[in-house]
Design a protein around this motif. Structure first.
Motif, PDB file in Angstrom:
ATOM      1  N   VAL A   1      -5.421   5.153  13.475  1.00  0.00           N
ATOM      2  CA  VAL A   1      -6.754   4.948  12.803  1.00  0.00           C
ATOM      3  C   VAL A   1      -6.604   4.815  11.380  1.00  0.00           C
ATOM      4  CG1 VAL A   1      -9.206   5.531  12.574  1.00  0.00           C
ATOM      5  CG2 VAL A   1      -8.156   5.840  14.827  1.00  0.00           C
ATOM      6  N   LYS A   2      -7.188   3.865  10.621  1.00  0.00           N
ATOM      7  CA  LYS A   2      -6.949   3.861   9.204  1.00  0.00           C
ATOM      8  C   LYS A   2      -8.033   5.022   8.518  1.00  0.00           C
ATOM      9  CE  LYS A   2      -7.491   0.882   5.211  1.00  0.00           C
ATOM     10  NZ  LYS A   2      -7.874  -0.411   4.582  1.00  0.00           N
ATOM     11  N   VAL A   3      -7.118   5.726   7.757  1.00  0.00           N
ATOM     12  CA  VAL A   3      -7.735   7.104   6.979  1.00  0.00           C
ATOM     13  C   VAL A   3      -7.245   6.820   5.405  1.00  0.00           C
ATOM     14  CG1 VAL A   3      -7.801   9.425   6.558  1.00  0.00           C
ATOM     15  CG2 VAL A   3      -7.344   8.526   8.790  1.00  0.00           C
ATOM     16  N   ASN A   4      -8.617   6.798   4.604  1.00  0.00           N
ATOM     17  CA  ASN A   4      -8.362   6.561   3.249  1.00  0.00           C
ATOM     18  C   ASN A   4      -7.758   7.815   2.524  1.00  0.00           C
ATOM     19  OD1 ASN A   4      -9.321   4.089   3.290  1.00  0.00           O
ATOM     20  ND2 ASN A   4     -11.507   4.868   3.232  1.00  0.00           N
ATOM     21  N   ARG A   5      -6.598   7.644   1.727  1.00  0.00           N
ATOM     22  CA  ARG A   5      -5.964   8.607   1.018  1.00  0.00           C
ATOM     23  C   ARG A   5      -5.318   9.994   1.928  1.00  0.00           C
ATOM     24  NH1 ARG A   5     -10.410   9.846  -3.915  1.00  0.00           N
ATOM     25  NH2 ARG A   5     -10.482   7.795  -4.753  1.00  0.00           N
ATOM     26  N   SER A   6      -4.658   9.260   2.922  1.00  0.00           N
ATOM     27  CA  SER A   6      -4.120  10.050   3.842  1.00  0.00           C
ATOM     28  C   SER A   6      -2.758  10.636   3.515  1.00  0.00           C
ATOM     29  CB  SER A   6      -4.130   9.323   5.269  1.00  0.00           C
ATOM     30  OG  SER A   6      -3.098   8.237   5.048  1.00  0.00           O
ATOM     31  N   GLN A   7      -2.160  10.361   2.600  1.00  0.00           N
ATOM     32  CA  GLN A   7      -0.852  10.770   2.062  1.00  0.00           C
ATOM     33  C   GLN A   7      -0.960  12.090   1.622  1.00  0.00           C
ATOM     34  OE1 GLN A   7       1.244   8.423  -0.271  1.00  0.00           O
ATOM     35  NE2 GLN A   7       1.813   6.884   1.298  1.00  0.00           N
ATOM     36  N   GLN A   8      -0.192  13.136   2.208  1.00  0.00           N
ATOM     37  CA  GLN A   8      -0.117  14.677   1.777  1.00  0.00           C
ATOM     38  C   GLN A   8       1.532  14.811   1.531  1.00  0.00           C
ATOM     39  OE1 GLN A   8      -2.057  16.684   4.767  1.00  0.00           O
ATOM     40  NE2 GLN A   8      -4.080  15.645   4.364  1.00  0.00           N
ATOM     41  N   LYS A   9       1.521  15.928   1.114  1.00  0.00           N
ATOM     42  CA  LYS A   9       2.931  16.411   0.826  1.00  0.00           C
ATOM     43  C   LYS A   9       3.341  17.730   1.659  1.00  0.00           C
ATOM     44  CE  LYS A   9       3.680  13.678  -2.748  1.00  0.00           C
ATOM     45  NZ  LYS A   9       4.534  12.351  -2.587  1.00  0.00           N
ATOM     46  N   GLN A  10       4.743  17.834   2.298  1.00  0.00           N
ATOM     47  CA  GLN A  10       4.819  18.654   3.115  1.00  0.00           C
ATOM     48  C   GLN A  10       6.511  19.232   2.704  1.00  0.00           C
ATOM     49  OE1 GLN A  10       3.010  20.191   6.143  1.00  0.00           O
ATOM     50  NE2 GLN A  10       5.022  21.864   5.232  1.00  0.00           N
ATOM     51  N   VAL A  11       6.393  20.494   2.527  1.00  0.00           N
ATOM     52  CA  VAL A  11       7.628  21.076   2.166  1.00  0.00           C
ATOM     53  C   VAL A  11       8.817  21.245   3.464  1.00  0.00           C
ATOM     54  CG1 VAL A  11       9.187  23.187   1.148  1.00  0.00           C
ATOM     55  CG2 VAL A  11       6.856  22.311   0.418  1.00  0.00           C
ATOM     56  N   VAL A  12       9.968  20.609   3.405  1.00  0.00           N
ATOM     57  CA  VAL A  12      10.907  20.934   4.481  1.00  0.00           C
ATOM     58  C   VAL A  12      12.281  20.876   3.983  1.00  0.00           C
ATOM     59  CG1 VAL A  12       9.454  18.951   5.826  1.00  0.00           C
ATOM     60  CG2 VAL A  12      11.330  18.252   4.213  1.00  0.00           C
ATOM     61  N   VAL A  13      13.135  21.318   4.996  1.00  0.00           N
ATOM     62  CA  VAL A  13      14.434  21.368   4.757  1.00  0.00           C
ATOM     63  C   VAL A  13      15.224  20.503   5.878  1.00  0.00           C
ATOM     64  CG1 VAL A  13      14.458  23.715   3.837  1.00  0.00           C
ATOM     65  CG2 VAL A  13      14.630  23.414   6.223  1.00  0.00           C
ATOM     66  N   ARG A  14      16.445  20.158   5.306  1.00  0.00           N
ATOM     67  CA  ARG A  14      17.292  19.201   6.530  1.00  0.00           C
ATOM     68  C   ARG A  14      18.624  19.684   6.412  1.00  0.00           C
ATOM     69  NH1 ARG A  14      17.115  13.324   2.911  1.00  0.00           N
ATOM     70  NH2 ARG A  14      17.363  14.444   0.802  1.00  0.00           N
ATOM     71  N   ASP A  15      19.243  19.412   7.781  1.00  0.00           N
ATOM     72  CA  ASP A  15      20.684  19.487   8.233  1.00  0.00           C
ATOM     73  C   ASP A  15      21.427  18.298   7.450  1.00  0.00           C
ATOM     74  OD1 ASP A  15      23.121  20.158   8.717  1.00  0.00           O
ATOM     75  OD2 ASP A  15      22.458  20.173  11.058  1.00  0.00           O
ATOM     76  N   LYS A  16      21.978  18.646   6.295  1.00  0.00           N
ATOM     77  CA  LYS A  16      22.784  17.625   5.782  1.00  0.00           C
ATOM     78  C   LYS A  16      23.922  16.818   6.771  1.00  0.00           C
ATOM     79  CE  LYS A  16      21.031  17.702   1.540  1.00  0.00           C
ATOM     80  NZ  LYS A  16      20.301  16.566   0.857  1.00  0.00           N
ATOM     81  N   SER A  17      24.099  17.630   7.707  1.00  0.00           N
ATOM     82  CA  SER A  17      25.156  17.237   8.700  1.00  0.00           C
ATOM     83  C   SER A  17      24.926  16.435   9.929  1.00  0.00           C
ATOM     84  CB  SER A  17      26.059  18.191   9.258  1.00  0.00           C
ATOM     85  OG  SER A  17      25.418  19.163  10.093  1.00  0.00           O
ATOM     86  N   ASP A  18      23.449  16.463   9.993  1.00  0.00           N
ATOM     87  CA  ASP A  18      22.631  15.481  11.127  1.00  0.00           C
ATOM     88  C   ASP A  18      21.263  15.273  10.947  1.00  0.00           C
ATOM     89  OD1 ASP A  18      21.811  14.794  13.736  1.00  0.00           O
ATOM     90  OD2 ASP A  18      22.278  16.529  14.743  1.00  0.00           O
ATOM     91  N   ALA A  19      21.268  14.011  10.834  1.00  0.00           N
ATOM     92  CA  ALA A  19      19.939  13.617  10.615  1.00  0.00           C
ATOM     93  C   ALA A  19      18.746  13.186  11.656  1.00  0.00           C
ATOM     94  CB  ALA A  19      19.921  12.131   9.646  1.00  0.00           C
ATOM     95  N   THR A  20      19.052  13.886  12.859  1.00  0.00           N
ATOM     96  CA  THR A  20      18.186  13.698  14.036  1.00  0.00           C
ATOM     97  C   THR A  20      16.924  14.583  13.768  1.00  0.00           C
ATOM     98  OG1 THR A  20      20.387  13.927  15.308  1.00  0.00           O
ATOM     99  CG2 THR A  20      18.314  14.431  16.491  1.00  0.00           C
ATOM    100  N   ALA A  21      16.929  15.451  12.951  1.00  0.00           N
ATOM    101  CA  ALA A  21      15.511  15.959  12.990  1.00  0.00           C
ATOM    102  C   ALA A  21      15.672  16.904  11.509  1.00  0.00           C
ATOM    103  CB  ALA A  21      15.382  17.239  13.965  1.00  0.00           C
ATOM    104  N   ILE A  22      14.422  17.090  10.978  1.00  0.00           N
ATOM    105  CA  ILE A  22      14.105  17.779   9.829  1.00  0.00           C
ATOM    106  C   ILE A  22      13.184  18.984  10.065  1.00  0.00           C
ATOM    107  CG2 ILE A  22      14.290  15.968   8.116  1.00  0.00           C
ATOM    108  CD1 ILE A  22      11.381  15.697   7.966  1.00  0.00           C
TER     109      ILE A  22
END
Length: 697
Positions: free
Chosen positions: A538-559
């Motif tokens: 469903v279209k939502v106006n101004r839906s972009q938000q920010k989220q702090v994450v970490v990632r495993d540099k050896s595997d891009a399967t998940a963050i």
């Protein structure tokens, strides 16, 4: 007052430095220690009380009488000989009386103990310097004018020149200034070359300095060198005497190398440490054994990370990978250092007991160099979270990380002689050798197991040069394991245990991902699905938000989403199905794949735009021809006549048949010309309806 005066002490009295030779009940015997013709004199007690203040001062001859020499030396023999000359004089109770002293000297002179001046000179030295037998030691150390420049009335000093006919110039202040300037402009100019090992080497030597000196000496007139020039030995003598050993060594390889490798060590790393866990040194270096791929073909040279306890010199963790040095590698090496070693070895297929590698827990600090992988904002943030410190040594100061630097040599010494693929084992191809890369044989997993075994062995090897405190038991072998166990039991106690997984996550670099379409997280162009957010399209106006994450540099399967305030669990976000091709790939490969695709798409976009432009130009030409033909066709027709064929089903079917014929098999194409209206009109109407009927019919 005289009862407070100490015999043989030096006093400042009447602006003279005098030594108290003897303290009688009614008087004191003094001698002036500075006069070259002084003799003992008597002072009544009343005179001392009536005169100005008498103050005791330091004895200026104390260092002279404390000189030590080996038995039978010339100095001691000379001292004893001089002492025998004056024994009758100095041991007489009335030596201070002029008449008595003169009579004794007459007797000694008559008995050939020496002339009067000799006896008086030795007696005066004995009294002035402290009435000790060592005062009669010869002063050969003051002979020759050590450190003073010497002249010989215009005659050159030193050994005469043996070879060559040309004379050498004399030493002069002007020549000394020239030599000093020549040395400063060459050896001490700060110009260096870099050798094969990356070490600085001074680009100038004494030969270059000597050439500079001769140029300054002749000042453009080469003929002056034939009448007398300074010799190279003169320059060398000035260089060695004017500049200290430290200054010369510093000029040879530079200040940084000198401080790190040649300067004097004034302390020990363990001097101010309480016990195990006070500080872990962490560092990396290229491993000396190359690695091969699964097909046993050469792959590359790994990078080895090691963590060492600075107190016990025990190896507490390691990491051997084929990726270049990075902060992500530091995170994994630090995690290895604080982990339970029984579980760590089990993951490598090895079973050990807890007492074989007991190092577990969080240290007080990690000590590292100034490498970029050890200086990031993320590691500083993690220190405040876990209450640990990250200490960085100064640039070019490996001496401050002695254990961390030497441990690599200990590991390599254990493995070099038994593993193939040793780097630099052979000479270069230019010198007739072969490349060591051809012998890379061991898999990375096999090298990890071998290093793991070497660490277990080294932690049980005694450290002969380990500097212990006085409470360490002498009967306990100084192996890293014993030192660790003793220090934990008697100094620091067990280290703080921490969840390994949480520690690993907390050290990872925190980044910002964008949330779009309610549950899609995007980072570096790769999309992930947030498991706890709604995914309605469903279209939502101004839906972009920010989220702090970490990632495993050896595997891009998940963050992983960083816990919010008060939470502790990291939330896993899987790849969005459209990006499933990145599953299991390292992030470096993902970024490389995205760059390649963008590069290919950019080239394809260019080809598309070129083709589209060409088609547009061609279509314009066709359109122009069609427009002209239409103008000719409608010329003179009424509006009703122009639209007479609009909606003519028969004509529409006839025109469509040309398209169908281009797609049908040749066997199904009719030989009749569809462009002949008479044949078309005479065709069977039922057949037309059967083959060309549409919904409007």
């Amino acid at each position: 007052m005289i009862e407070f005066l100490r015999p043989n002490a030096v006093y400042l009295w009447n602006e003279r430095a005098c030594r108290l030779l003897k303290n009688l009940d009614y008087c004191c015997i003094f001698i002036d220690i500075e006069s070259t013709s002084a003799l003992p004199f008597k002072v009544d007690a009343e005179d001392i009380d009536l005169h100005d203040e008498i103050v005791e001062i330091d004895d200026p001859w104390i260092e002279i009488i404390n000189r030590a020499y080996t038995a039978g030396s010339v100095y001691l023999n000379k001292r004893d000989s001089n002492y025998e000359r004056i024994i009758p004089l100095i041991q007489n109770d009335e030596f201070y009386d002029k008449n008595v002293r003169s009579a004794i000297v007459e007797i000694l002179t008559a008995q050939s103990f020496g002339s009067k001046s000799t006896i008086y000179r030795y007696a005066r030295r004995y009294w002035q310097r402290g009435q000790s037998i060592n005062t009669l030691l010869p002063d050969y150390c003051y002979c020759g004018g050590k450190g003073k420049k010497k002249t010989r009335n215009g005659v050159r000093l030193g050994r005469p020149k043996e070879f060559g006919d040309l004379p050498n110039s004399l030493w002069s202040p002007e020549l000394e200034r020239m030599m000093h300037s020549a040395l400063l402009s060459t050896i001490f100019s700060g110009r260096y070359l870099i050798d094969k090992k990356g070490k600085k080497v001074n680009s100038c030597d004494l030969n270059a300095a000597y050439t500079d000196l001769l140029a300054r000496f002749c000042d453009g007139d080469i003929s002056l060198l034939s009448s007398g020039k300074p010799s190279k030995s003169m320059l060398k003598a000035y260089y060695n005497s004017r500049f200290t050993v430290e200054r010369r060594a510093q000029a040879k390889h530079g200040e940084i190398y000198f401080k790190a490798n040649n300067s004097q060590l004034t302390s020990s790393v363990r001097k101010d440490m309480v016990g195990p866990g006070s500080s872990y040194s962490i560092d990396s270096t290229p491993f000396d054994i190359g690695a091969a791929g699964d097909d046993r073909l050469l792959l590359g040279r790994p990078v080895l990370y090691l963590c060492v306890d600075d107190y016990s010199s025990a190896i507490t963790g390691f990491l051997l990978v084929l990726t270049p040095a990075s902060y992500f590698n530091v995170v994994n090496a630090m995690t290895s250092a604080i982990s339970n070693k029984v579980k760590l070895c089990a993951k490598h297929g090895m079973d050990i007991q807890q007492n074989e590698w007991p190092m577990e827990g969080l240290p007080k600090a990690f000590f590292a160099d100034l490498g970029s992988d050890f200086r990031t904002k993320n590691i500083e943030a993690a220190t405040s979270m876990h209450n640990i410190s990250i200490i960085n040594s100064g640039a070019g100061q490996p001496n401050k990380r002695g254990d961390g630097e030497r441990v690599f040599g200990r590991i390599h010494a254990e493995l070099r002689h038994q593993l193939p693929g040793l780097v630099s084992q052979y000479t270069s191809k230019k010198s007739g050798g072969m490349s060591s890369q051809k012998n890379y044989t061991m898999l990375l997993d096999e090298l990890n197991k071998i290093i793991l075994k070497a660490i277990l062995v080294l932690n049980h090897k005694p450290l002969n040069k380990w500097d212990s405190d006085n409470d360490f038991p002498a009967e306990l072998a100084t192996t890293p394991n014993n030192i660790w166990k003793w220090g934990v039991a008697h100094r620091t106690g067990s280290l703080q245990l921490i969840n390994k997984d949480f520690f690993w996550f907390s050290l990872l670099e925190q980044e910002t991902a964008t949330i779009s379409n309610r549950n899609i997280l995007t980072i570096d162009g790769v999309k992930y699905v947030h498991p706890e957010l709604s995914g309605l399209r469903v279209k939502v106006n101004r839906s972009q938000q920010k989220q702090v994450v970490v990632r495993d540099k050896s595997d891009a399967t998940a963050i992983f989403i960083v816990p919010s305030e008060g939470a502790h669990e990291y939330l896993r976000c899987e790849l969005e199905p459209h990006f499933r091709r990145f599953k299991g790939l390292p992030w470096a490969d993902v970024i490389d794949d995205l760059k390649k695709r963008k590069h290919s798409n950019a080239n394809a976009q260019h080809s598309y735009e070129v083709k589209r432009t060409a088609d547009f130009i061609e279509n314009e030409k066709v359109t122009e021809v069609a427009t002209c033909e239409r103008k000719e066709a409608i010329d003179g027709l009424s509006k009703s006549e122009q639209v007479a064929n609009l909606g003519d089903k028969s004509e529409q079917r006839r025109q469509s048949q040309t398209v169908y014929n281009k797609l049908k098999p040749e066997l199904a194409v009719s030989n009749a010309c569809i462009n002949e209206p008479m044949i078309y009109e005479q065709a069977n109407s039922d057949a037309r309806v059967k083959f060309f009927m549409d919904e409007e019919d």
